[in-house]
Enzyme design. Structure first.
Site, short mmCIF file in Angstrom:
data_model
loop_
_atom_site.label_atom_id
_atom_site.label_comp_id
_atom_site.label_asym_id
_atom_site.label_seq_id
_atom_site.Cartn_x
_atom_site.Cartn_y
_atom_site.Cartn_z
N ARG A 1 0.71 -1.15 0.11
CA ARG A 1 0.10 0.00 0.10
C ARG A 1 0.80 1.39 -0.19
NH1 ARG A 1 -4.75 -1.45 4.18
NH2 ARG A 1 -5.55 -3.58 2.91
N SER B 1 -8.08 -1.13 0.97
CA SER B 1 -9.01 -1.35 1.92
C SER B 1 -9.90 -0.26 2.46
CB SER B 1 -8.31 -2.15 3.29
OG SER B 1 -9.54 -2.58 4.10
N HIS B 2 -9.65 0.17 3.75
CA HIS B 2 -10.44 1.12 4.29
C HIS B 2 -9.74 2.55 4.43
CE1 HIS B 2 -7.68 -1.03 6.91
NE2 HIS B 2 -7.50 0.25 7.38
N LYS C 1 -2.37 -6.61 -4.00
CA LYS C 1 -1.92 -8.11 -3.46
C LYS C 1 -2.25 -9.24 -4.22
CE LYS C 1 -6.03 -8.77 -0.40
NZ LYS C 1 -6.30 -9.35 0.95
N ASP D 1 -16.56 -1.78 4.34
CA ASP D 1 -15.38 -0.80 4.10
C ASP D 1 -15.11 -0.66 2.41
OD1 ASP D 1 -14.25 -3.04 3.67
OD2 ASP D 1 -12.16 -2.74 4.30
N ASP E 1 -13.33 -2.14 0.39
CA ASP E 1 -13.26 -3.23 -0.53
C ASP E 1 -14.21 -4.40 -0.29
OD1 ASP E 1 -11.65 -3.60 1.76
OD2 ASP E 1 -10.28 -5.10 0.73
N ASP F 1 -14.66 -5.89 2.69
CA ASP F 1 -14.37 -7.06 3.58
C ASP F 1 -14.52 -7.10 5.02
OD1 ASP F 1 -12.15 -5.70 3.95
OD2 ASP F 1 -10.65 -7.27 3.45
N ARG F 2 -14.64 -5.71 5.41
CA ARG F 2 -14.93 -5.47 6.94
C ARG F 2 -16.37 -5.00 7.10
NH1 ARG F 2 -10.37 -1.48 9.42
NH2 ARG F 2 -8.55 -2.89 8.90
N THR G 1 -2.03 -10.86 13.82
CA THR G 1 -2.77 -9.74 13.04
C THR G 1 -2.79 -9.93 11.61
OG1 THR G 1 -3.05 -8.18 14.91
CG2 THR G 1 -3.54 -7.35 12.66
N SER H 1 -10.77 -5.89 14.19
CA SER H 1 -10.71 -4.56 13.40
C SER H 1 -12.08 -4.82 12.35
CB SER H 1 -9.44 -4.47 12.71
OG SER H 1 -9.14 -5.83 12.03
N LYS I 1 -11.95 -12.13 4.75
CA LYS I 1 -12.94 -11.58 5.53
C LYS I 1 -14.20 -11.17 4.90
CE LYS I 1 -10.57 -7.62 6.84
NZ LYS I 1 -8.97 -7.58 7.04
C1 G1P Z 1 -5.19 -3.78 9.96
C2 G1P Z 1 -5.94 -4.58 11.13
C3 G1P Z 1 -5.89 -5.90 10.88
C4 G1P Z 1 -6.36 -6.26 9.45
C5 G1P Z 1 -5.83 -5.32 8.30
C6 G1P Z 1 -6.33 -5.54 7.01
O1 G1P Z 1 -3.85 -3.92 10.05
O2 G1P Z 1 -5.55 -4.14 12.49
O3 G1P Z 1 -6.52 -6.46 11.83
O4 G1P Z 1 -6.26 -7.67 9.27
O5 G1P Z 1 -5.71 -4.03 8.79
O6 G1P Z 1 -7.71 -5.22 6.94
P1 G1P Z 1 -2.70 -3.21 10.93
O7 G1P Z 1 -2.85 -1.71 10.35
O8 G1P Z 1 -3.08 -3.13 12.38
O9 G1P Z 1 -1.56 -3.94 10.43
ZN ZN Z 2 -10.82 -4.08 3.58
#
Ligand code: G1P
Ligand code: ZN
Length: 543
Positions: free
Chosen positions: A22, A113-114, A126, A277, A279, A281-282, A344, A365, A376
């Site tokens: 990213r 993602s978010h 990815k 979110d 993409d 998945d959240r 994580t 998360s 997810k």
């Molecule tokens: C964060 C979340 C983690 C999740 C990831 C991708 O990662 O904490 O649980 O899997 O985003 O969505 P982090 O920024 O903490 O490494």
């Molecule tokens: Zn996401």
């Protein structure tokens, strides 16, 4: 059309983080930047000639340009076929579903993602393997190693491929199939959940509100919630995907999904609210004036899984990331099934699911999922909840309170300190690691430190070891404070502080989490010296 071999120089910063590479859009737009990384993926995964690949993204700014580049590179690298979501769109769980259904040689997902999108915001890429899940660390490390020595990449000289109409075209010797991004995924959802029961629930006046946050799930929610389940169109908000997510931060939590939160806590609130979110998945789940923590949500889905068709046979086991609360552990214990604690990041669940050791898994998360895909899955969680509500004929709040009464309540909160100077954030972590010996056995008010460590995980399937996955301060009553540096940020460092306290006494279950965790928060600030070391006295986001 000819294949061009382009000479290039390595970039030193292409190390994939928690979920792929990213960076800010302008970084990806630098000459050769995206191409180098894509070639490093192709070189590392060594797909057989003629292999097929899935390609799609969350529609954020630069999605379309990146897709054209990747298609031309796939053609020049010997792929036989690429399945692309129409308009370049595939939510992350839908991409996982398509990879599995058509048994492709994995896929490339474009998303941050978010994180916000736009010309100056974030982009990401990815590789997911043929099981549909994020590549393991072994693969991502190989990609990183390649990116450091790369000297050329291959790309086809060709015109852009039309992506806005379903159907098949060719690019050099490669087929490009433009597929409906929603239908395969929607069919999978129909096979897992009782759509008829949910339809009856919605017809009977149960009101829902789904906030797609101007992100990828808009069309998915429209197809599934409105067309297939009969929810009124007005149940959706921000359902038109935008390249910059309408300027917002497409992260479904109490801070960033505030419009939805206002509706759900306002007068005449719907019975059920949810958001997903960038993409898809959240997920965030809300009842009428009631917030369900992601950790509780995972525990609840596990406890009620057998009410749902796709899981009626029971669960093989469950897994949660280390910082996620231990609420699901208590359910697993009662159900007599194994519960795994992983670092994580979703990539750590893949092996467990492939080996049939777990059926459900989740993270604090706002991520929950199951072995139906290897990511997810935001809408899946929404449907799971709606199915449970339909089966139990209780409100979200009643279901959660009943769960606490039975299993106890794990009060939980996460404090994020975003955009810290990297040195200051590293300093906090170093200081904590240096304090392990002096902290152990120490008493802070009603809390006594039982042990401290840096979480390390040995994958029970392939034996790989992942070290330094977060500092844990474990108290003798089961309460925990965890400190971790984010692996997904693109600016400075983000320090996450995770707080958890367990309460059996039902007469305390009504408390607000911030109130219940007050003492623990003070302890966290004191032992980490966070305020003096970073100059911050408030977190950026509390979830
Ligand atoms: C964060 C979340 C983690 C999740 C990831 C991708 O990662 O904490 O649980 O899997 O985003 O969505 P982090 O920024 O903490 O490494
Ligand atoms: Zn996401």
């Amino acid at each position: 059309m000819s294949i061009r071999t382009v000479a290039t120089q390595p970039f030193s910063d292409q190390k994939p983080g928690t979920s792929g590479l990213r960076k800010k859009v302008p970084v990806f737009q630098k000459p050769h930047y995206l191409e180098n990384f894509v070639q490093s993926i192709f070189d590392s995964i060594a797909a057989p000639k003629g292999a097929s690949l899935v390609l799609g993204g969350d529609g954020r700014y630069y999605n379309r340009e990146a897709i054209q580049i990747i298609l031309k590179m796939a053609a020049a690298n010997g792929f036989g076929e690429v399945l692309v979501g129409c308009g370049g769109i595939l939510s992350t769980p839908a991409a996982s579903c398509v990879i599995r259904k058509y048994q492709t040689y994995g896929g490339i997902i474009l998303s941050a993602s978010h994180n916000p999108g736009g010309p100056k915001e974030d982009f990401g890429i990815k590789y997911n393997s043929s099981n549909g899940g994020p590549a393991t660390e072994t693969v991502t490390e190989a990609i990183f190693a390649k990116s450091k020595t790369i000297s050329s990449y291959r790309i086809l000289d060709a015109a852009d491929v039309p992506l806005d109409q379903l159907g098949e075209t060719t690019l050099g010797g490669m087929k490009v199939k433009v597929i409906d991004p929603v239908s395969d995924y929607a069919e999978l959802m129909e096979s897992l959940f009782d759509f008829a029961a949910i339809r009856t629930l919605l017809k009977g006046g149960f009101k829902i509100k789904f906030d797609a946050m101007h992100a990828v799930n808009g069309p998915y929610a429209k197809d599934i919630l409105v067309m297939r389940l009969g929810a009124p169109e007005s149940s959706l908000m921000n359902a038109v995907p935008l390249e910059d997510f309408g300027g917002g931060h497409p992260d479904p939590n109490l801070t960033y999904a505030h419009d939805l939160v206002e509706i759900m806590f306002g007068a005449d609130a719907p019975d059920f609210g949810a958001a997903s979110d960038g993409d898809g998945d959240r997920n965030m789940i809300l009842g009428k004036r009631f917030f369900v923590t992601p950790s509780d949500s995972l525990a609840l889905l596990a406890a009620n899984a057998t009410l749902v068709r796709g899981y009626a046979k029971g669960l093989a086991g469950v897994a949660r990331s280390m910082p996620t609360s231990a609420a699901v552990d208590r359910v697993a214990k009662a159900m007599n099934i194994p519960c795994y604690e992983t670092p994580t990041g979703w990539k750590f669940f893949g092996n467990l699911m492939d080996a049939d050791k777990v059926t459900l898994c989740g993270e604090e998360s706002f991520g929950t999922g199951s072995n139906h895909v290897r990511e997810k899955d935001g809408l899946w969680a929404v449907l799971f909840w709606l199915n449970i509500v339909a089966a139990r004929k209780q409100s979200v709040e009643e279901i959660v309170r009943g769960h606490w009464a039975k299993f106890g309540r794990n009060f939980y909160s996460r404090y994020d300190y975003e955009g810290l100077p990297t040195e200051a954030a590293n300093g906090v972590m170093l200081h904590l690691r240096d304090s392990f010996a002096s902290l152990t056995g120490k008493q802070f008010g009603k809390y006594t430190v039982g042990s401290c460590d840096d979480f390390s995980y040995t994958d029970p399937v392939d034996g790989s070891v992942s070290k330094d996955q977060g500092v844990r301060i474990l108290f003798s009553d089961g309460s925990r404070i965890i400190f971790r540096l984010s692996g997904t940020g693109t600016e400075g460092a983000t320090l996450r502080v995770y707080l958890e306290a367990y309460e059996v006494d039902a007469s305390h279950h009504h408390l607000d989490a911030q109130e219940a965790l007050k003492e623990l928060i003070q302890i966290a600030l004191r032992i980490s010296e966070l305020q003096t070391r970073t100059g911050r006295d408030q977190p950026t986001v509390i979830t």
